[in-house]
Motif scaffolding. Structure first.
Motif, PDB file in Angstrom:
ATOM      1  N   UNK A 194       0.844  -1.205   0.000  1.00 48.81           N
ATOM      2  CA  UNK A 194       0.000   0.000   0.000  1.00 48.81           C
ATOM      3  C   UNK A 194       0.870   1.242   0.000  1.00 48.81           C
ATOM      4  N   UNK A 195       0.333   2.315  -0.614  1.00 53.34           N
ATOM      5  CA  UNK A 195       1.102   3.542  -0.759  1.00 53.34           C
ATOM      6  C   UNK A 195       0.593   4.649   0.144  1.00 53.34           C
ATOM      7  N   UNK A 196      -0.221   4.250   1.104  1.00 48.29           N
ATOM      8  CA  UNK A 196      -0.668   5.189   2.121  1.00 48.29           C
ATOM      9  C   UNK A 196      -1.192   4.349   3.290  1.00 48.29           C
ATOM     10  N   UNK A 197      -1.714   4.990   4.316  1.00 51.57           N
ATOM     11  CA  UNK A 197      -2.204   4.273   5.489  1.00 51.57           C
ATOM     12  C   UNK A 197      -3.108   3.103   5.142  1.00 51.57           C
ATOM     13  N   UNK A 198      -2.940   2.013   5.858  1.00 56.13           N
ATOM     14  CA  UNK A 198      -3.903   0.921   5.804  1.00 56.13           C
ATOM     15  C   UNK A 198      -4.998   1.281   6.804  1.00 56.13           C
ATOM     16  N   UNK A 199      -6.230   1.339   6.348  1.00 58.10           N
ATOM     17  CA  UNK A 199      -7.309   1.815   7.213  1.00 58.10           C
ATOM     18  C   UNK A 199      -8.258   0.704   7.661  1.00 58.10           C
ATOM     19  N   UNK A 200      -8.269  -0.406   6.921  1.00 53.10           N
ATOM     20  CA  UNK A 200      -9.242  -1.450   7.203  1.00 53.10           C
ATOM     21  C   UNK A 200      -8.685  -2.795   6.760  1.00 53.10           C
ATOM     22  N   UNK A 201      -9.018  -3.869   7.477  1.00 52.11           N
ATOM     23  CA  UNK A 201      -8.461  -5.181   7.156  1.00 52.11           C
ATOM     24  C   UNK A 201      -9.400  -6.257   7.689  1.00 52.11           C
ATOM     25  N   UNK A 202      -9.760  -7.221   6.816  1.00 51.62           N
ATOM     26  CA  UNK A 202     -10.596  -8.338   7.286  1.00 51.62           C
ATOM     27  C   UNK A 202     -10.138  -9.628   6.598  1.00 51.62           C
ATOM     28  N   UNK A 203     -10.116 -10.693   7.370  1.00 49.44           N
ATOM     29  CA  UNK A 203      -9.846 -12.021   6.832  1.00 49.44           C
ATOM     30  C   UNK A 203     -11.149 -12.542   6.216  1.00 49.44           C
ATOM     31  N   UNK A 204     -11.044 -13.290   5.120  1.00 48.58           N
ATOM     32  CA  UNK A 204     -12.258 -13.794   4.454  1.00 48.58           C
ATOM     33  C   UNK A 204     -12.947 -14.842   5.337  1.00 48.58           C
ATOM     34  N   UNK A 205     -14.250 -15.065   5.130  1.00 52.49           N
ATOM     35  CA  UNK A 205     -15.004 -15.966   6.017  1.00 52.49           C
ATOM     36  C   UNK A 205     -14.454 -17.386   6.124  1.00 52.49           C
ATOM     37  N   UNK A 206     -13.785 -17.892   5.082  1.00 56.78           N
ATOM     38  CA  UNK A 206     -13.220 -19.245   5.204  1.00 56.78           C
ATOM     39  C   UNK A 206     -11.709 -19.205   5.430  1.00 56.78           C
ATOM     40  N   UNK A 207     -11.172 -18.008   5.642  1.00 55.50           N
ATOM     41  CA  UNK A 207      -9.767 -17.877   5.995  1.00 55.50           C
ATOM     42  C   UNK A 207      -8.772 -18.116   4.884  1.00 55.50           C
ATOM     43  N   UNK A 208      -9.221 -18.118   3.633  1.00 57.57           N
ATOM     44  CA  UNK A 208      -8.276 -18.374   2.540  1.00 57.57           C
ATOM     45  C   UNK A 208      -7.491 -17.129   2.138  1.00 57.57           C
ATOM     46  N   UNK A 209      -7.960 -15.957   2.535  1.00 60.90           N
ATOM     47  CA  UNK A 209      -7.304 -14.712   2.137  1.00 60.90           C
ATOM     48  C   UNK A 209      -7.681 -13.623   3.121  1.00 60.90           C
ATOM     49  N   UNK A 210      -7.002 -12.482   3.024  1.00 60.92           N
ATOM     50  CA  UNK A 210      -7.511 -11.324   3.744  1.00 60.92           C
ATOM     51  C   UNK A 210      -7.448 -10.118   2.822  1.00 60.92           C
ATOM     52  N   UNK A 211      -8.277  -9.140   3.117  1.00 60.59           N
ATOM     53  CA  UNK A 211      -8.373  -7.942   2.286  1.00 60.59           C
ATOM     54  C   UNK A 211      -7.995  -6.731   3.121  1.00 60.59           C
ATOM     55  N   UNK A 212      -7.228  -5.826   2.534  1.00 59.91           N
ATOM     56  CA  UNK A 212      -6.880  -4.581   3.208  1.00 59.91           C
ATOM     57  C   UNK A 212      -7.349  -3.412   2.354  1.00 59.91           C
ATOM     58  N   UNK A 213      -7.759  -2.324   3.012  1.00 60.69           N
ATOM     59  CA  UNK A 213      -8.151  -1.116   2.294  1.00 60.69           C
ATOM     60  C   UNK A 213      -7.251   0.010   2.769  1.00 60.69           C
ATOM     61  N   UNK A 214      -7.008   0.975   1.903  1.00 54.92           N
ATOM     62  CA  UNK A 214      -6.015   1.997   2.231  1.00 54.92           C
ATOM     63  C   UNK A 214      -6.407   3.393   1.789  1.00 54.92           C
ATOM     64  N   UNK A 215      -5.733   4.367   2.378  1.00 57.31           N
ATOM     65  CA  UNK A 215      -5.892   5.758   1.948  1.00 57.31           C
ATOM     66  C   UNK A 215      -5.304   5.961   0.547  1.00 57.31           C
ATOM     67  N   UNK A 216      -4.628   4.928  -0.003  1.00 61.93           N
ATOM     68  CA  UNK A 216      -4.115   5.028  -1.373  1.00 61.93           C
ATOM     69  C   UNK A 216      -5.213   4.732  -2.411  1.00 61.93           C
ATOM     70  N   UNK A 217      -6.461   4.665  -1.973  1.00 55.15           N
ATOM     71  CA  UNK A 217      -7.667   4.491  -2.807  1.00 55.15           C
ATOM     72  C   UNK A 217      -7.920   3.046  -3.238  1.00 55.15           C
ATOM     73  N   UNK A 218      -7.011   2.136  -2.889  1.00 53.70           N
ATOM     74  CA  UNK A 218      -7.197   0.758  -3.366  1.00 53.70           C
ATOM     75  C   UNK A 218      -7.487  -0.206  -2.223  1.00 53.70           C
ATOM     76  N   UNK A 219      -7.952  -1.397  -2.637  1.00 58.18           N
ATOM     77  CA  UNK A 219      -8.047  -2.541  -1.727  1.00 58.18           C
ATOM     78  C   UNK A 219      -7.148  -3.625  -2.298  1.00 58.18           C
ATOM     79  N   UNK A 220      -6.564  -4.398  -1.439  1.00 55.54           N
ATOM     80  CA  UNK A 220      -5.722  -5.516  -1.879  1.00 55.54           C
ATOM     81  C   UNK A 220      -6.196  -6.790  -1.206  1.00 55.54           C
ATOM     82  N   UNK A 221      -6.215  -7.872  -1.986  1.00 48.25           N
ATOM     83  CA  UNK A 221      -6.533  -9.179  -1.428  1.00 48.25           C
ATOM     84  C   UNK A 221      -5.222  -9.959  -1.378  1.00 48.25           C
ATOM     85  N   UNK A 222      -4.894 -10.461  -0.223  1.00 47.84           N
ATOM     86  CA  UNK A 222      -3.626 -11.154   0.024  1.00 47.84           C
ATOM     87  C   UNK A 222      -3.854 -12.639   0.326  1.00 47.84           C
ATOM     88  N   UNK A 223      -2.954 -13.471  -0.184  1.00 52.93           N
ATOM     89  CA  UNK A 223      -3.063 -14.910   0.155  1.00 52.93           C
ATOM     90  C   UNK A 223      -1.698 -15.581  -0.018  1.00 52.93           C
TER      91      UNK A 223
END
Lengths: 346, 68
Positions: free
Chosen positions: A317-346
């Motif tokens: 991310x290119x700015x603050x991470x503001x929000x983060x949740x793991x997916x309901x089955x735990x296969x990934x997590x998603x982060x949202x940022x002040x850089x206007x994007x969301x990222x899904x990580x696994x």
């Protein structure tokens, strides 16, 4: 009379100092000491697998749908978007009448979303696939606070919503009628976050606020049943451990902490001298072994919950991470940022 | 001399603290052991912890093309 008042004051200070000792300030056995013989974790390879682009300003909040695939996100520019995270396609979008939509949540059925922010309200939008229908037309105002909405969550069904507000309270609402079912008073300042206990553990939720307190509430009585005050600054995020026996918090004091509800005290602190920016958002992996935390220094730190050590640091991310949740089955997590994007990580 | 209102507020605070102090507690050693046990029991299902067989994590596959 004044004797009664003197007695109350003595009682207050005596109870406060006892609580100071029992809740966490005195050194005591912590989780990582108990977990000494647990095998350390190996190297983690976690990468950004999807980037969701489309918000025109800071992403403030996100939530997963129970289908483990759809995501709702909200932004400073007033837009709320529903994404298919597999394909990165946008499925729905609505523009709220206010900016800073600080809270959003997916309904358990997957058929609606809730959101709110500087409008001091929480509104529910049914999701429709009819191309001719305007999503905003079916909007239903549910919650009314006297200051900004900071967090919202449906309970076990689409019928009730729990809200947290800058007005210092939390509240439980009936979605259909908009009626206030229960209010929760006790925080001494803005409430910034909340999380519902996993359904097996009963009707409680935890909230965190600018008063540095994390409070556990009985949803039926409105009573605070446990409170924890060991953070040194605002608590931005609270999340239950998957068993429901503990919860984690992330704070502007640059630490994350673990509180055990049955021991009724803080049992771990996740911190490093090199981490000096606030933690904005935390969530556990499915087994509770890992704690993912997003920070204002643009990084995500992955903590070994039992050992207390950091196992990975994720950049992207290119700015603050503001929000983060793991997916309901735990296969990934998603982060949202002040850089206007969301990222899904696994 | 304080007003009745602040004495009432103080009374409520003391009552709340007594309620919180009355919570039954278990030892940290037991609590930590149970947190640890939960982790161990569920570790094998935790994809972010142990990984999953190749092909079964939809996010680790290249994204599908939307045909419509």
């Amino acid at each position: 009379g004044s004797n009664h008042e003197q007695m109350l004051k003595r009682g207050y200070w005596s109870l406060k100092s006892d609580s100071f000792i029992t809740k966490g300030k005195m050194p005591v056995l912590l989780v990582h000491q108990v977990a000494e013989r647990v095998e350390a974790l190996g190297q983690f390879v976690m990468k950004t697998r999807r980037t969701l682009k489309g918000h025109g300003n800071k992403v403030l909040c996100m939530d997963w749908c129970k289908d483990k695939r759809r995501i709702v996100s909200s932004s400073q520019d007033g837009k709320v978007i529903v994404w298919d995270s597999f394909t990165t396609n946008k499925e729905h979008a609505v523009t709220m009448p206010c900016t800073w939509v600080m809270a959003c949540a997916y309904a358990p059925s997957g058929c609606a979303i809730a959101c709110g922010g500087l409008d001091n309200k929480c509104s529910v939008y049914p999701l429709t696939f009819d191309k001719n229908e305007n999503m905003a037309a079916k909007k239903k105002s549910v919650a009314m606070h006297t200051n900004y909405l900071s967090a919202c969550s449906f309970t076990n069904s689409d019928m009730q919503i729990l809200t947290a507000s800058g007005d210092g309270t939390c509240a439980l609402w009936d979605v259909e009628s908009g009626q206030l079912l229960q209010s929760f008073h006790g925080h001494g300042a803005d409430v910034l976050c909340l999380d519902l206990a996993p359904s097996e553990t009963g009707n409680t939720f935890v909230s965190g606020g600018c008063d540095k307190k994390a409070m556990v509430w009985d949803m039926r009585s409105g009573q605070c049943v446990q409170a924890f005050e060991t953070h040194e600054s605002d608590i931005n995020s609270v999340r239950y451990y998957p068993s429901g026996d503990a919860f984690a918090s992330g704070s502007d004091d640059a630490t994350c902490r673990l509180y055990d509800l049955r021991a009724d005290r803080e049992v771990a602190v996740y911190s490093k001298d090199s981490i000096i920016f606030g933690a904005s958002s935390v969530d556990f992996s499915l087994s509770g072994r890992l704690l993912f935390a997003g920070y204002n220094d643009y990084t995500i730190n992955v903590w070994d919950v039992l050992k207390g050590s950091r196992v990975s640091i994720l950049f992207g991310h290119e700015n603050r991470v503001s929000t983060l949740r793991v997916s309901p089955d735990g296969t990934a997590f998603c982060s949202g940022s002040w850089d206007h994007t969301l990222r899904v990580w696994a | 001399m304080s007003s009745g209102a602040s004495v009432n507020a103080l009374q409520r605070l003391v009552e709340q603290l007594k309620l919180e102090a009355g919570v039954e507690r278990i030892k940290v050693s037991q609590a930590a052991a149970e947190l640890q046990q939960y982790c161990m029991q569920n570790a094998c299902k935790d994809a972010l912890l142990v990984g999953v067989p190749a092909g079964s994590n939809p996010f680790r596959e290249p994204r599908s093309c939307a045909l419509f």
